[in-house]
Motif scaffolding. Structure first.
Motif, PDB file in Angstrom:
ATOM      1  N   ALA A  68       0.822  -1.222   0.000  1.00  0.00           N
ATOM      2  CA  ALA A  68       0.000   0.000   0.000  1.00  0.00           C
ATOM      3  C   ALA A  68       0.854   1.270   0.000  1.00  0.00           C
ATOM      4  CB  ALA A  68      -0.927  -0.008   1.214  1.00  0.00           C
ATOM      5  N   SER A  69       2.128   1.165   0.338  1.00  0.00           N
ATOM      6  CA  SER A  69       3.006   2.336   0.331  1.00  0.00           C
ATOM      7  C   SER A  69       3.617   2.572  -1.052  1.00  0.00           C
ATOM      8  CB  SER A  69       4.131   2.162   1.360  1.00  0.00           C
ATOM      9  OG  SER A  69       3.592   1.858   2.631  1.00  0.00           O
ATOM     10  N   HIS A  70       3.261   1.703  -2.021  1.00  0.00           N
ATOM     11  CA  HIS A  70       3.823   1.810  -3.377  1.00  0.00           C
ATOM     12  C   HIS A  70       2.678   1.826  -4.373  1.00  0.00           C
ATOM     13  CE1 HIS A  70       7.945   0.709  -1.945  1.00  0.00           C
ATOM     14  NE2 HIS A  70       7.217   0.161  -0.988  1.00  0.00           N
ATOM     15  N   PRO A  71       2.247   3.023  -4.821  1.00  0.00           N
ATOM     16  CA  PRO A  71       1.098   3.115  -5.728  1.00  0.00           C
ATOM     17  C   PRO A  71       1.265   2.177  -6.928  1.00  0.00           C
ATOM     18  CG  PRO A  71       1.812   5.310  -5.060  1.00  0.00           C
ATOM     19  CD  PRO A  71       2.817   4.336  -4.490  1.00  0.00           C
ATOM     20  N   GLY A  72       0.193   1.432  -7.244  1.00  0.00           N
ATOM     21  CA  GLY A  72       0.222   0.539  -8.401  1.00  0.00           C
ATOM     22  C   GLY A  72       0.759  -0.845  -8.082  1.00  0.00           C
ATOM     23  N   LYS A  73       1.271  -1.045  -6.876  1.00  0.00           N
ATOM     24  CA  LYS A  73       1.821  -2.361  -6.520  1.00  0.00           C
ATOM     25  C   LYS A  73       0.807  -3.150  -5.692  1.00  0.00           C
ATOM     26  CE  LYS A  73       6.247  -2.383  -7.898  1.00  0.00           C
ATOM     27  NZ  LYS A  73       6.810  -3.454  -8.737  1.00  0.00           N
ATOM     28  N   ALA A  74       0.824  -4.460  -5.884  1.00  0.00           N
ATOM     29  CA  ALA A  74      -0.068  -5.345  -5.127  1.00  0.00           C
ATOM     30  C   ALA A  74       0.760  -6.171  -4.144  1.00  0.00           C
ATOM     31  CB  ALA A  74      -0.815  -6.271  -6.082  1.00  0.00           C
ATOM     32  N   PRO A  75       0.114  -6.643  -3.075  1.00  0.00           N
ATOM     33  CA  PRO A  75       0.831  -7.506  -2.139  1.00  0.00           C
ATOM     34  C   PRO A  75       1.476  -8.693  -2.844  1.00  0.00           C
ATOM     35  CG  PRO A  75      -1.255  -6.850  -1.186  1.00  0.00           C
ATOM     36  CD  PRO A  75      -1.249  -6.336  -2.611  1.00  0.00           C
ATOM     37  N   PHE A  76       2.620  -9.066  -2.407  1.00  0.00           N
ATOM     38  CA  PHE A  76       3.431 -10.199  -2.878  1.00  0.00           C
ATOM     39  C   PHE A  76       4.165  -9.906  -4.188  1.00  0.00           C
ATOM     40  CE2 PHE A  76      -0.118 -11.924  -0.325  1.00  0.00           C
ATOM     41  CZ  PHE A  76       0.633 -12.293   0.791  1.00  0.00           C
ATOM     42  N   GLU A  77       4.019  -8.685  -4.738  1.00  0.00           N
ATOM     43  CA  GLU A  77       4.898  -8.278  -5.846  1.00  0.00           C
ATOM     44  C   GLU A  77       6.248  -7.858  -5.261  1.00  0.00           C
ATOM     45  OE1 GLU A  77       1.422  -6.637  -8.887  1.00  0.00           O
ATOM     46  OE2 GLU A  77       3.042  -5.280  -8.303  1.00  0.00           O
ATOM     47  N   MET A  78       7.229  -7.747  -6.158  1.00  0.00           N
ATOM     48  CA  MET A  78       8.578  -7.359  -5.721  1.00  0.00           C
ATOM     49  C   MET A  78       8.822  -5.881  -6.019  1.00  0.00           C
ATOM     50  SD  MET A  78       9.930 -10.221  -4.651  1.00  0.00           S
ATOM     51  CE  MET A  78      11.611  -9.607  -4.428  1.00  0.00           C
ATOM     52  N   THR A  79       9.722  -5.298  -5.248  1.00  0.00           N
ATOM     53  CA  THR A  79      10.233  -3.970  -5.589  1.00  0.00           C
ATOM     54  C   THR A  79      11.724  -3.952  -5.281  1.00  0.00           C
ATOM     55  OG1 THR A  79       9.829  -1.595  -5.438  1.00  0.00           O
ATOM     56  CG2 THR A  79       9.860  -2.816  -3.368  1.00  0.00           C
ATOM     57  N   GLU A  80      12.374  -2.866  -5.679  1.00  0.00           N
ATOM     58  CA  GLU A  80      13.798  -2.695  -5.345  1.00  0.00           C
ATOM     59  C   GLU A  80      13.916  -1.670  -4.228  1.00  0.00           C
ATOM     60  OE1 GLU A  80      16.830  -3.972  -6.165  1.00  0.00           O
ATOM     61  OE2 GLU A  80      15.749  -5.533  -7.265  1.00  0.00           O
ATOM     62  N   MET A  81      14.608  -2.035  -3.180  1.00  0.00           N
ATOM     63  CA  MET A  81      14.944  -1.085  -2.118  1.00  0.00           C
ATOM     64  C   MET A  81      16.436  -0.783  -2.266  1.00  0.00           C
ATOM     65  SD  MET A  81      12.192  -0.623  -0.203  1.00  0.00           S
ATOM     66  CE  MET A  81      11.070  -1.323   1.026  1.00  0.00           C
ATOM     67  N   PRO A  82      16.939   0.292  -1.645  1.00  0.00           N
ATOM     68  CA  PRO A  82      18.378   0.574  -1.738  1.00  0.00           C
ATOM     69  C   PRO A  82      19.232  -0.622  -1.311  1.00  0.00           C
ATOM     70  CG  PRO A  82      17.235   2.404  -0.694  1.00  0.00           C
ATOM     71  CD  PRO A  82      16.211   1.306  -0.883  1.00  0.00           C
ATOM     72  N   TYR A  83      18.672  -1.490  -0.452  1.00  0.00           N
ATOM     73  CA  TYR A  83      19.441  -2.645   0.033  1.00  0.00           C
ATOM     74  C   TYR A  83      19.182  -3.908  -0.774  1.00  0.00           C
ATOM     75  CZ  TYR A  83      14.998  -3.142   2.555  1.00  0.00           C
ATOM     76  OH  TYR A  83      13.670  -3.216   2.875  1.00  0.00           O
ATOM     77  N   GLY A  84      18.352  -3.815  -1.845  1.00  0.00           N
ATOM     78  CA  GLY A  84      18.136  -4.992  -2.688  1.00  0.00           C
ATOM     79  C   GLY A  84      16.661  -5.274  -2.928  1.00  0.00           C
ATOM     80  N   PRO A  85      16.350  -6.450  -3.501  1.00  0.00           N
ATOM     81  CA  PRO A  85      14.956  -6.798  -3.792  1.00  0.00           C
ATOM     82  C   PRO A  85      14.152  -6.964  -2.507  1.00  0.00           C
ATOM     83  CG  PRO A  85      16.498  -8.432  -4.711  1.00  0.00           C
ATOM     84  CD  PRO A  85      17.299  -7.504  -3.882  1.00  0.00           C
ATOM     85  N   GLN A  86      12.891  -6.595  -2.570  1.00  0.00           N
ATOM     86  CA  GLN A  86      12.039  -6.639  -1.380  1.00  0.00           C
ATOM     87  C   GLN A  86      10.652  -7.115  -1.803  1.00  0.00           C
ATOM     88  OE1 GLN A  86      12.262  -5.410   2.148  1.00  0.00           O
ATOM     89  NE2 GLN A  86      10.211  -6.306   2.195  1.00  0.00           N
ATOM     90  N   VAL A  87      10.128  -8.129  -1.121  1.00  0.00           N
ATOM     91  CA  VAL A  87       8.733  -8.528  -1.320  1.00  0.00           C
ATOM     92  C   VAL A  87       7.849  -7.449  -0.701  1.00  0.00           C
ATOM     93  CG1 VAL A  87       6.982 -10.300  -0.871  1.00  0.00           C
ATOM     94  CG2 VAL A  87       9.387 -10.970  -1.089  1.00  0.00           C
ATOM     95  N   LEU A  88       6.772  -7.102  -1.395  1.00  0.00           N
ATOM     96  CA  LEU A  88       5.813  -6.139  -0.835  1.00  0.00           C
ATOM     97  C   LEU A  88       4.691  -6.904  -0.148  1.00  0.00           C
ATOM     98  CD1 LEU A  88       5.819  -3.545  -3.721  1.00  0.00           C
ATOM     99  CD2 LEU A  88       6.795  -3.306  -1.417  1.00  0.00           C
ATOM    100  N   TRP A  89       4.486  -6.600   1.116  1.00  0.00           N
ATOM    101  CA  TRP A  89       3.562  -7.377   1.945  1.00  0.00           C
ATOM    102  C   TRP A  89       2.249  -6.652   2.143  1.00  0.00           C
ATOM    103  CZ3 TRP A  89       5.426 -12.021   2.328  1.00  0.00           C
ATOM    104  CH2 TRP A  89       6.801 -12.223   2.383  1.00  0.00           C
ATOM    105  N   PRO A  90       1.202  -7.406   2.455  1.00  0.00           N
ATOM    106  CA  PRO A  90       0.006  -6.740   2.974  1.00  0.00           C
ATOM    107  C   PRO A  90       0.388  -6.014   4.274  1.00  0.00           C
ATOM    108  CG  PRO A  90      -0.302  -9.147   2.857  1.00  0.00           C
ATOM    109  CD  PRO A  90       1.117  -8.865   2.493  1.00  0.00           C
ATOM    110  N   GLU A  91      -0.341  -4.970   4.613  1.00  0.00           N
ATOM    111  CA  GLU A  91      -0.067  -4.284   5.885  1.00  0.00           C
ATOM    112  C   GLU A  91      -0.213  -5.285   7.019  1.00  0.00           C
ATOM    113  OE1 GLU A  91      -2.006  -0.558   6.751  1.00  0.00           O
ATOM    114  OE2 GLU A  91      -2.251  -0.170   4.603  1.00  0.00           O
ATOM    115  N   HIS A  92       0.787  -5.357   7.876  1.00  0.00           N
ATOM    116  CA  HIS A  92       0.748  -6.352   8.954  1.00  0.00           C
ATOM    117  C   HIS A  92       1.570  -5.849  10.128  1.00  0.00           C
ATOM    118  CE1 HIS A  92       4.546  -7.092   6.912  1.00  0.00           C
ATOM    119  NE2 HIS A  92       4.984  -7.547   8.069  1.00  0.00           N
ATOM    120  N   CYS A  93       1.249  -6.356  11.300  1.00  0.00           N
ATOM    121  CA  CYS A  93       2.017  -6.058  12.515  1.00  0.00           C
ATOM    122  C   CYS A  93       2.297  -4.573  12.678  1.00  0.00           C
ATOM    123  CB  CYS A  93       3.318  -6.866  12.535  1.00  0.00           C
ATOM    124  SG  CYS A  93       3.022  -8.639  12.583  1.00  0.00           S
ATOM    125  N   VAL A  94       1.237  -3.780  12.495  1.00  0.00           N
ATOM    126  CA  VAL A  94       1.371  -2.338  12.712  1.00  0.00           C
ATOM    127  C   VAL A  94       1.357  -2.076  14.220  1.00  0.00           C
ATOM    128  CG1 VAL A  94       0.283  -0.084  12.345  1.00  0.00           C
ATOM    129  CG2 VAL A  94       0.369  -1.758  10.464  1.00  0.00           C
TER     130      VAL A  94
END
Ligand code: VGL
Ligand code: ZN
Length: 211
Positions: free
Chosen positions: A63-89
């Motif tokens: 949800a912090s990445h417009p156009g992205k769905a949960p379980f898609e990948m993105t690139e963070m400065p530290y490498g690839p990152q799975v995008l999760w559903p909002e959890h453990c807030v």
């Protein structure tokens, strides 16, 4: 009940409601680890719980990445990152430990994942593999050399914690029946292979040893 040597600690990873059935990032059978872990706790001189503890709008959330769905990948400065559903807030019911998990035998609760821009799977380091949680120092001060790990999820937080621990020189065993996996695109098989290649022992809790 067989007791483990005093230099052996039990590390219980993220047994929180959001990782249990009905939770925001539910792991199949996640709640089944609770009785296994509860039985183990009294056998250790040191028990540590970890708690995934994200601020609202954490960058690991799809949800912090417009156009992205949960379980898609993105690139963070530290490498690839799975995008999760909002959890453990932080402060939400899903971030609480499973109500049946015994928390009173725990000597330390270590929270992780609270920096907004960096995810933290491992109990030792955030996902940049550099920012430390200070668990290593705590265990070193208590003379701990050997670890038994259990919790959620086998292929993410347990895996990263086990591999980091082995790299730091701890003797590491994962109690497999005390863990359940998310298993995203073969991640469980990959996790088992990586843990074994790192010298982590995978064993059923009944075969852990102790004396
Ligand atoms: C976890 C994904 C995101 C885990 C935590 O506890 O394994 N997985 N945050
Ligand atoms: Zn998380």
């Amino acid at each position: 009940m067989l007791h483990f040597p005093d230099d052996t600690a039990l590390i219980v990873i993220d047994v929180q409601l959001d990782f249990c059935p009905g939770g925001a990032l539910a792991v199949a059978g996640g709640d089944e680890v609770v009785p296994v872990i509860n039985r183990l706790m009294d056998r250790f001189a040191t028990v540590v719980l970890t708690q995934d503890w994200h601020p609202e709008g954490h960058l690991s959330f799809a949800a912090s990445h417009p156009g992205k769905a949960p379980f898609e990948m993105t690139e963070m400065p530290y490498g690839p990152q799975v995008l999760w559903p909002e959890h453990c807030v932080q402060g939400t019911p899903g971030a609480e430990f499973h109500p049946d998990l015994r928390t009173e035998p725990a000597h330390l609760v270590i929270r992780k994942g609270f920096r907004p821009a960096i995810d933290s799977y491992s109990a030792f380091f955030e996902n940049d593999r550099r920012t430390a949680t200070a668990l290593r120092g705590y265990l070193a001060d208590r003379g701990v050399r050997s670890l038994v790990l259990a919790g959620l999820a086998t292929d993410y937080c347990v895996r990263y914690s086990a591999v980091d621990a082995a790299r730091l020189g701890f003797q590491v065993t994962v109690a497999e029946d005390g863990c359940r996996a998310i298993d995203l695109a073969g991640s469980l098989a990959e996790a088992r292979a990586e843990m074994q290649a790192s010298g982590v022992r995978l064993a059923p809790s009944a075969a852990l040893g102790g004396h």
